[in-house]
Scaffold this active site. Structure first.
Site, PDB file in Angstrom:
ATOM      1  N   ASP A   1       0.857  -1.209   0.000  1.00 22.90           N
ATOM      2  CA  ASP A   1       0.000   0.000   0.000  1.00 22.90           C
ATOM      3  C   ASP A   1       0.884   1.247   0.000  1.00 22.90           C
ATOM      4  O   ASP A   1       0.847   2.076   0.905  1.00 22.90           O
ATOM      5  CB  ASP A   1      -0.941  -0.002   1.211  1.00 22.90           C
TER       6      ASP A   1
ATOM      7  N   ASN B   1      -2.582   2.718   3.417  1.00 17.23           N
ATOM      8  CA  ASN B   1      -2.153   4.084   3.763  1.00 17.23           C
ATOM      9  C   ASN B   1      -3.078   5.125   3.136  1.00 17.23           C
ATOM     10  O   ASN B   1      -3.403   6.134   3.738  1.00 17.23           O
ATOM     11  CB  ASN B   1      -0.717   4.311   3.263  1.00 17.23           C
TER      12      ASN B   1
ATOM     13  N   HIS C   1       9.530   0.310   8.142  1.00 20.86           N
ATOM     14  CA  HIS C   1       8.835  -0.930   8.491  1.00 20.86           C
ATOM     15  C   HIS C   1       8.938  -1.993   7.391  1.00 20.86           C
ATOM     16  O   HIS C   1       9.425  -3.085   7.598  1.00 20.86           O
ATOM     17  CB  HIS C   1       7.333  -0.661   8.695  1.00 20.86           C
ATOM     18  N   ASP C   2       8.436  -1.670   6.215  1.00 14.08           N
ATOM     19  CA  ASP C   2       8.186  -2.691   5.191  1.00 14.08           C
ATOM     20  C   ASP C   2       9.459  -3.291   4.615  1.00 14.08           C
ATOM     21  O   ASP C   2       9.451  -4.434   4.152  1.00 14.08           O
ATOM     22  CB  ASP C   2       7.332  -2.103   4.056  1.00 14.08           C
TER      23      ASP C   2
ATOM     24  N   ASP D   1       6.825   1.151   1.922  1.00 14.16           N
ATOM     25  CA  ASP D   1       6.551   0.153   0.871  1.00 14.16           C
ATOM     26  C   ASP D   1       7.434   0.439  -0.347  1.00 14.16           C
ATOM     27  O   ASP D   1       7.987  -0.462  -0.960  1.00 14.16           O
ATOM     28  CB  ASP D   1       5.097   0.226   0.414  1.00 14.16           C
TER      29      ASP D   1
ATOM     30  N   PHE E   1      -1.300  -0.637  12.452  1.00 12.31           N
ATOM     31  CA  PHE E   1      -2.198  -0.190  11.382  1.00 12.31           C
ATOM     32  C   PHE E   1      -2.583  -1.301  10.392  1.00 12.31           C
ATOM     33  O   PHE E   1      -3.770  -1.505  10.114  1.00 12.31           O
ATOM     34  CB  PHE E   1      -1.531   0.976  10.626  1.00 12.31           C
ATOM     35  N   ASN E   2      -1.607  -2.006   9.825  1.00 17.22           N
ATOM     36  CA  ASN E   2      -1.925  -2.981   8.774  1.00 17.22           C
ATOM     37  C   ASN E   2      -2.901  -4.052   9.264  1.00 17.22           C
ATOM     38  O   ASN E   2      -3.801  -4.458   8.536  1.00 17.22           O
ATOM     39  CB  ASN E   2      -0.645  -3.691   8.270  1.00 17.22           C
TER      40      ASN E   2
ATOM     41  N   THR F   1       2.836  -6.028   2.742  1.00 14.94           N
ATOM     42  CA  THR F   1       3.317  -4.917   3.594  1.00 14.94           C
ATOM     43  C   THR F   1       2.227  -3.875   3.802  1.00 14.94           C
ATOM     44  O   THR F   1       2.511  -2.721   4.132  1.00 14.94           O
ATOM     45  CB  THR F   1       4.555  -4.240   2.951  1.00 14.94           C
TER      46      THR F   1
HETATM   47  O1  RIB Z   1       2.198   0.340  10.727  1.00 13.96           O
HETATM   48  C1  RIB Z   1       3.151   0.433   9.691  1.00 13.96           C
HETATM   49  C2  RIB Z   1       2.588  -0.089   8.409  1.00 13.96           C
HETATM   50  O2  RIB Z   1       1.447   0.680   8.030  1.00 13.96           O
HETATM   51  C3  RIB Z   1       3.572   0.050   7.228  1.00 13.96           C
HETATM   52  O3  RIB Z   1       3.369  -1.018   6.337  1.00 13.96           O
HETATM   53  C4  RIB Z   1       3.160   1.329   6.586  1.00 13.96           C
HETATM   54  O4  RIB Z   1       3.478   1.358   5.195  1.00 13.96           O
HETATM   55  C5  RIB Z   1       1.664   1.293   6.780  1.00 13.96           C
HETATM   56  O5  RIB Z   1       1.114   0.451   5.756  1.00 13.96           O
HETATM   57 CA    CA Z   2       2.786  -0.506   3.997  1.00 14.07          CA
END
Ligand code: RIB
Ligand code: CA
Length: 309
Positions: free
Chosen positions: A12, A41, A240-241, A17, A166-167, A126
């Site tokens: 996303d 996102n 993160h990703d 990403d 979040f994801n 991701t």
């Molecule tokens: O919480 C972090 C995640 O949420 C990452 O993958 C960022 O790109 C968002 O998608």
């Molecule tokens: Ca992401």
């Protein structure tokens, strides 16, 4: 060199990403078979546009297939506060990308690629897990052929609610399907991704490389770092990703524990929580390879090396 790992990046984009895409596109250990997009996102139209833009910049000639616009059952939730309205705020991109989106739906592409594979295909989500869950629902047989699902998501604490990342939060029902699918799941949660923070020293190293891709990453990280400083009070942005692809290139950068992870899909305050049983108190069969510790130098050597390349 061993055969490259074949992956589908389900994403996303999203600043981190986009960096995961750069790592996947530039490393000989990875064969990027396709990119699939999901609402996360920002809206799926925008995450798809961003994926196409990144393919233009990277000269990536792989299918980009658009996926789910909404979670399985919940109302969609997006994160423009973190990634901006476009989902890739910071750099200026040409309005219309050269690359065109595939006319195949992401879920159909995932099912087709897995079923046609020799069981050597990695799924690397991701973003929210909606596409992966839909693919499993559409063709349950893929669970016997997917080599590994390498997820960025979850953790023992949250960044969208106090306990939910979040994801996972965006589509916990999808996450429940994926984590209980029986497919080997390797999980990069906030416990590990928050160890990747891009410090000023790292940003300076990247700014000194001076090629079009490294310059783009400098602009992406300038925006993303500001967000993390303002919203979370961090010293910089966690990438993160990129942990998912870094692991597939060199798993020695990470330490892991086999743990039980269950997904909360009910709780008033805890919806979307990955219940990570690190002390094995549930006695339930471990279902996840959970990343715990990061070799920071090794991680950034890989990323900065990719940008130099
Ligand atoms: O919480 C972090 C995640 O949420 C990452 O993958 C960022 O790109 C968002 O998608
Ligand atoms: Ca992401």
């Amino acid at each position: 060199m061993p055969n490259p790992k074949k992956i589908i990046l389900d994403c996303d984009p999203g600043h981190d990403d986009a960096i995961a895409m750069i790592l996947a596109a530039s490393n000989p250990h990875i064969q990027l078979e396709a990119i699939t997009t999901v609402a996360g996102n920002v809206e799926v139209e925008k995450t798809t546009l961003n994926a196409l833009r990144m393919c233009d910049i990277l000269g990536l000639d792989v299918p980009v297939a658009e996926g789910a616009a909404e979670p399985l059952v919940r109302e969609r939730e997006i994160a423009p506060t973190i990634h901006g309205k476009t989902g890739l705020d910071g750099p200026k991109f040409p309005n219309v990308p050269r690359k065109e989106v595939s006319d195949q739906h992401a879920v159909d592409l995932i099912v087709e690629k897995v079923m046609d594979s020799d069981g050597d295909l990695y799924l690397v989500p991701t973003g929210p897990l909606t596409n992966i869950a839909l693919a499993i629902q559409k063709e349950p047989l893929i669970t016997e052929k997917i080599k590994e699902i390498v997820v960025m998501g979850g953790g023992t604490f949250g960044n969208w609610t106090p306990t939910a990342e979040f994801n996972i939060y965006v589509d916990a029902e999808a996450a429940e399907i994926v984590f209980n699918s029986g497919v080997p799941v390797t999980m990069f949660g906030l416990d590990i991704t928050h160890q990747t923070i891009a410090t000023e020293e790292i940003l300076k190293q990247i700014s000194e490389i001076g090629n079009p891709v490294s310059n783009l990453v400098s602009e992406l990280l300038a925006y993303f770092s500001t967000t993390y400083k303002e919203v979370f009070g961090f010293d910089g942005a966690p990438i993160h990703d990129a942990c998912t692809v870094a692991y597939l290139i060199d798993e020695t950068i990470f330490d892991f524990e086999k743990v039980r992870v269950d997904i909360e899909t009910e709780g008033t305050y805890t919806y979307g929580t990955t219940c990570v049983d690190r002390l094995h108190v549930t006695g339930r069969e471990p279902n996840v390879k959970f990343a715990t510790e990061l070799d920071y130098e090794g991680f950034w050597r890989l990323l900065v090396g990719a940008l130099r390349a």
